[in-house]
Design a protein around this motif. Structure first.
Motif, PDB file in Angstrom:
ATOM      1  N   HIS A 118      -3.634  -5.168  -0.828  1.00 39.27           N
ATOM      2  CA  HIS A 118      -2.187  -4.985  -0.973  1.00 39.27           C
ATOM      3  C   HIS A 118      -1.747  -3.662  -0.348  1.00 39.27           C
ATOM      4  O   HIS A 118      -0.652  -3.556   0.223  1.00 39.27           O
ATOM      5  CB  HIS A 118      -1.798  -5.047  -2.451  1.00 39.27           C
ATOM      6  CG  HIS A 118      -2.397  -3.973  -3.299  1.00 39.27           C
ATOM      7  ND1 HIS A 118      -3.753  -3.762  -3.400  1.00 39.27           N
ATOM      8  CD2 HIS A 118      -1.814  -3.023  -4.088  1.00 39.27           C
ATOM      9  CE1 HIS A 118      -3.992  -2.756  -4.208  1.00 39.27           C
ATOM     10  NE2 HIS A 118      -2.832  -2.286  -4.651  1.00 39.27           N
ATOM     11  N   THR A 119      -2.612  -2.652  -0.438  1.00 42.05           N
ATOM     12  CA  THR A 119      -2.309  -1.358   0.179  1.00 42.05           C
ATOM     13  C   THR A 119      -2.334  -1.467   1.698  1.00 42.05           C
ATOM     14  O   THR A 119      -1.467  -0.922   2.396  1.00 42.05           O
ATOM     15  CB  THR A 119      -3.311  -0.297  -0.294  1.00 42.05           C
ATOM     16  OG1 THR A 119      -3.277  -0.226  -1.713  1.00 42.05           O
ATOM     17  CG2 THR A 119      -2.983   1.061   0.284  1.00 42.05           C
ATOM     18  N   PHE A 122       0.856  -3.168   2.913  1.00 40.13           N
ATOM     19  CA  PHE A 122       2.020  -2.285   2.908  1.00 40.13           C
ATOM     20  C   PHE A 122       1.932  -1.252   4.026  1.00 40.13           C
ATOM     21  O   PHE A 122       2.914  -0.958   4.708  1.00 40.13           O
ATOM     22  CB  PHE A 122       2.150  -1.611   1.546  1.00 40.13           C
ATOM     23  CG  PHE A 122       3.427  -0.839   1.370  1.00 40.13           C
ATOM     24  CD1 PHE A 122       4.648  -1.392   1.705  1.00 40.13           C
ATOM     25  CD2 PHE A 122       3.408   0.449   0.864  1.00 40.13           C
ATOM     26  CE1 PHE A 122       5.833  -0.685   1.549  1.00 40.13           C
ATOM     27  CE2 PHE A 122       4.582   1.174   0.698  1.00 40.13           C
ATOM     28  CZ  PHE A 122       5.800   0.601   1.040  1.00 40.13           C
ATOM     29  N   GLN A 155       1.397  -5.909  -4.291  1.00 40.87           N
ATOM     30  CA  GLN A 155       2.112  -4.969  -3.432  1.00 40.87           C
ATOM     31  C   GLN A 155       3.420  -4.522  -4.089  1.00 40.87           C
ATOM     32  O   GLN A 155       3.930  -3.431  -3.807  1.00 40.87           O
ATOM     33  CB  GLN A 155       2.406  -5.605  -2.069  1.00 40.87           C
ATOM     34  CG  GLN A 155       3.100  -4.675  -1.082  1.00 40.87           C
ATOM     35  CD  GLN A 155       3.603  -5.403   0.148  1.00 40.87           C
ATOM     36  OE1 GLN A 155       3.198  -5.115   1.259  1.00 40.87           O
ATOM     37  NE2 GLN A 155       4.488  -6.364  -0.046  1.00 40.87           N
TER      38      GLN A 155
END
Length: 918
Positions: A118-119, A122, A155
């Motif tokens: 999710h990092t 982003f 996220q």
């Protein structure tokens, strides 16, 4: 229509298939009713209700009236009264199963997130160039169960997010009100349809921004914090029961009221609404900016994120034209109100790649066709992310690897998140599906296990691969910015390969239908014709492995991941004619009388699928250890010298590590004439198979009594004192088609004699030469062996092995027929010939009878030995009078073929020398 013949009651249909069925039936109902007197149509619901009252269904009148008004009768067809009791029971059982699955999904969804995908997502979005109007959104296109939804959900803890779940499934909770609002525009084609949809959707987005800004201000109450903390506050707010649904319902209500007011006041709806939506979006971004302390310029970081899960619900179905493409309308609305601090994601497993992420120059909007505005689809998702990884050596044994709990730890998150044995395989049906459906299913199952090679850059290939991603769990690795093709394949997910093996079991007694499925794809142009030789080899190997499993274990259902003895695999691969020679094979490069049967009697192989290597580490025993853990055989890197396929061998059933592994090194050739053994010999040192410390002390102590060690400890590696490991070299000359002499009886002895005559020179195992003088003949023999086995005569007369002490067991298989491979039937020879392109351009000739093919060959498209090319010339070599044509059947209805090993009688006869002597 007979109610009990309703396919929706009798079989498992996809949502799209069921909807299409009901739409067709609805149309038939309307057409039939059209024959009634119009003045009596209003009586129809009441009349039907009176009939149904006999079944004690008094509430059905209301349902019938609603169905009549909507002209949709799906709910009527699905009533219990119209189904057999067994169908009702089956529906209830499925409903209970779905409830259990929903419970599992909910539990898995709420577990702590593993990994940092999710990092990465982003960070990648923030790194995108978002200046142009159509650069404010991107698609995430990936297979099922890969964690797309959970990734964007996670996220939302990093950035303020407005999530829209367009799914139908009950968990994670769908936003039904938003779904109904958006999907409702699909069926409004016409001059005003698109413009009205755009006005409504733009206004709805604006109302969402307006209400979100208001509620966020109340939630934060003037406080300031880091961006991530603000995101988590909002995330938790939407997670609280009722907040999310209430927010969206208020936005929908506000949209309706605003439009009514605009119409009554005769305002310019389109431009006014677009302007107001921009204003509300700016206000939301400003509210977020006021409350965060992060020192990051506004244009470098997204502050408002939207995502639409299962966004392909907004794309028209092909059987419902004309319809509005609501997805395009939604993206146009986002482009009209674009701000760099604002970004949207569209998630899908959709097979309509050209609709979901169109080729740039084919995009409907002129703004989208400008060079560089569209973002490349995102394919990066979690994989091999179980929290217990990595695996350490000496931790597992063979018996541990076939347990569902172990297999589920690898691959996409779906498996270990749900961890249920029911996700593997299915019950074998009582009867097979129709042939056409069989062939399609077989291709999917083979693709999982064999890694089919598709022709690139063709529209039909793109559509086929996209469908596999959408419907059959193929992984989408990459889509370029142009979206003109995709890179996809099946990853090493051995729980998926196990499921594919169990489903293929229904075809286990019919190798012909499997070849037919490949032939269909070959004819259609989907398969890469240049890779068919290795594909046929992989098919023969996997088919033999499956047969060995079934022959070795009687338990049902079969567990194909449990591995099988190497000896049993070879027996399942090769025709019985050659098994004595193979079992008696002895090393051809060292002095030893230990047969292959004795050397590998405690050895196992385990491969349910193939994986592709792209570097030199793939040919090491360290890679064999890793592949064995995953139940995988290896396709070596392109242009790998000497080896095409490697099958890991577990020498003994001990704790798994690199030191107990060796391999079958396989080279695939499909030339018509057999090559020399000198050219095709495989030496492990050329690929660095074994490490310098070949056997660990721990392993030595554990297996001292093994016959293998009785041999190897006597012949330690030079200057190291360490024992060595054996390996198997297997050459598959699939294209070779030996011609039999006419009139010869076809039996095992004929083939063995043929092998001795036609095989290239096979070197016997080297004998240690004692000290003393040697005759000239002996020295000539040694000189000859030096070129093949890399041995040297040291001063004093003692032979020392200079390069390779690891015992090599050589097997050479020539031809691709039932005389060589156990799986092949005599009737399969024409299909195999086409797949292997033995006839080259004739493989796709529409008339495959021998007379037609001979007529084409007489036209001299190419030259080869035999009458078609040389009927005009008298020559024993080019036109032997007693030779059979390769298309002509022998007396057994089969093409000849043979196997030779390092233990067969030495012969100086070269390939095809005196083949036709009787």
């Amino acid at each position: 229509m007979d109610a009990h013949s309703n396919p929706a009651n009798n079989m498992s249909l996809s949502e799209e298939e069921e909807d299409a069925y009901h739409r067709t039936q609805d149309q038939k109902v309307i057409e039939n009713i059209g024959d009634f007197d119009p003045s009596k149509r209003s009586m129809l619901p009441n009349a039907l209700a009176m009939v149904v009252l006999l079944g004690n269904e008094p509430d059905l009148k209301v349902t019938l009236e609603k169905a009549w008004i909507k002209k949709e009768f799906k709910d009527i067809r699905n009533r219990d009264i119209l189904r057999l009791p067994s169908q009702i029971r089956e529906t209830k059982e499925k409903s209970q199963s779905h409830k259990e699955l929903d419970k599992m999904v909910k539990s898995a969804w709420n577990k702590e997130y593993t990994g940092e995908m999710h990092t990465l997502l982003f960070d990648n979005i923030n790194a995108m160039n978002r200046r142009s109007t159509y650069s404010g959104f991107a698609s995430i296109v990936q297979s099922s169960g890969t964690g797309k939804s959970r990734m964007v959900h996670e996220q939302a803890k990093l950035v303020f997010t407005l999530p829209f779940n367009l799914r139908i499934m009950p968990y994670p909770g769908p936003d039904n009100n938003v779904r109904q609002f958006l999907v409702g525009f699909l069926s409004n084609p016409g001059g005003q349809g698109v413009s009205m949809a755009k006005i409504n959707i733009t206004l709805f987005l604006g109302k969402i921004y307006q209400l979100a800004a208001e509620r966020l201000s109340l939630l934060l109450n003037g406080g300031r914090m880091k961006r991530q903390e603000l995101a988590e506050r909002w995330y938790n707010y939407l997670q609280a029961k009722g907040n999310r649904s209430t927010l969206y319902e208020a936005a929908l209500k506000g949209t309706k009221e605003y439009l009514l007011h605009s119409v009554s006041s005769c305002k310019n709806n389109g431009e006014d609404i677009k302007s107001k939506t921009k204003e509300w979006l700016v206000k939301l971004v400003g509210t977020i900016t006021e409350h965060i302390t992060d020192d990051v310029p506004d244009d470098q970081c997204v502050k408002v994120m939207l995502y639409f899960d299962e966004a392909h619900a907004l794309i028209p179905s092909s059987d419902q034209e004309p319809q509005i493409n609501v997805l395009e309308v939604l993206q146009s609305c986002l482009a009209d109100t674009h701000r760099r601090a604002h970004f949207a994601l569209f998630l899908s497993t959709v097979s309509k790649l050209q609709d979901f992420a169109p080729v740039q120059h084919l995009a409907n909007s002129a703004r989208a066709r400008v060079p560089g505005p569209l973002q490349a689809p995102i394919t990066e998702v979690p994989f091999d992310c179980w929290s217990g990884l990595p695996i350490c050596p000496h931790l597992y044994k063979l018996g541990d690897l076939s347990k569902i709990r172990f297999m589920a730890r690898f691959g996409r998150p779906l498996y270990w998140a749900l961890l249920n044995e029911s996700i593997v395989g299915r019950n074998v049906p009582e009867k097979l599906p129709p042939v056409e459906k069989q062939l399609k299913e077989i291709i999917v199952l083979l693709d999982v296990r064999l890694l089919l090679n598709y022709e690139l850059y063709r529209d039909m290939t793109i559509n086929h691969e996209a469908n596999l991603v959408a419907s059959h769990m193929r992984m989408n690795y990459s889509i370029p910015e142009t979206r003109e093709y995709l890179r996809s394949s099946y990853s090493s997910e051995f729980i998926l390969a196990e499921a594919a093996a169990r489903n293929l079991e229904m075809y286990c007694d019919n190798f012909t239908v499997i070849l037919k499925a490949l032939e269909n794809e070959f004819k259609s142009g989907l398969l890469d014709k240049g890779a068919m030789g290795e594909l046929v080899a992989r098919l023969l190997l996997i088919f033999a492995y499956d047969r060995a499993i079934r022959n070795s274990y009687s338990t049902k259902p079969q567990n194909y991941s449990q591995g099988v003895r190497l000896i049993d695999f070879l027996k399942a691969l090769f025709s019985e004619t050659w098994m004595d020679e193979i079992m008696r094979c002895i090393p051809d490069n060292v002095s030893s009388e230990v047969t292959l049967k004795d050397m590998f009697k405690e050895s196992y192989i385990r491969f349910t699928h193939f994986g592709k290597m792209v570097d030199d580490t793939g040919t090491t025993t360290e890679a064999m250890y890793a592949a064995f853990l995953r139940g995988m055989a290896i396709i070596t890197r392109d242009n790998q010298q000497g080896v095409d396929i490697m099958i890991p061998i577990l020498m003994w059933d001990k704790e798994l590590c690199e030191y107990v592994m060796t391999a079958i090194l396989i080279q695939v050739k499909w030339r018509i004439c057999a090559g020399s053994i000198n050219a095709y010999l495989i030496n492990q040192r050329d690929i660095n198979l074994f490490p310098d410390d070949c056997i660990s002390k721990e392993v030595q102590n554990d297996v001292q009594s093994d016959p293998y060690f009785e041999f190897t400890l006597e012949r330690p590696r030079e200057n190291s004192g360490e024992p060595v490991r054996p390996y198997i070299s297997l050459i598959l000359e699939l294209g070779v088609q030996p011609k039999l002499p006419r009139g010869s009886g076809i039996n095992s002895q004929v083939y063995k004699n043929l092998a001795k005559k036609t095989a290239p020179r096979v070197v016997q195992s080297v004998q240690i030469v004692e000290r003393g003088s040697h005759s000239t003949a002996k020295r000539q023999k040694l000189d000859h062996l030096d070129t093949l086995s890399k041995i040297h005569v040291i001063k004093g007369g003692k032979i020392r092995h200079h390069h390779d002490l690891h015992p090599r067991y050589n097997i050479f298989a020539y031809g691709c027929s039932s005389t060589v491979y156990r799986a092949i039937d005599g009737t399969d020879k024409n299909v195999l010939a086409k797949l292997l392109r033995i006839h080259d351009l004739l493989a796709e000739h529409p008339r495959q009878d021998s007379r037609s093919l001979e007529a084409v060959r007489r036209m001299k498209p190419f030259w080869s030995a035999g009458e078609p090319s040389y009927h005009w010339l008298e020559s024993n070599l080019l036109n032997p009078k007693n030779a059979m044509n390769v298309d002509e059947e022998d007396e057994g209805g089969q093409l000849a073929g043979f196997v030779v090993t390092g233990s067969m009688e030495d012969t100086d006869t070269s390939a095809y020398d005196d083949v036709f002597e009787t």
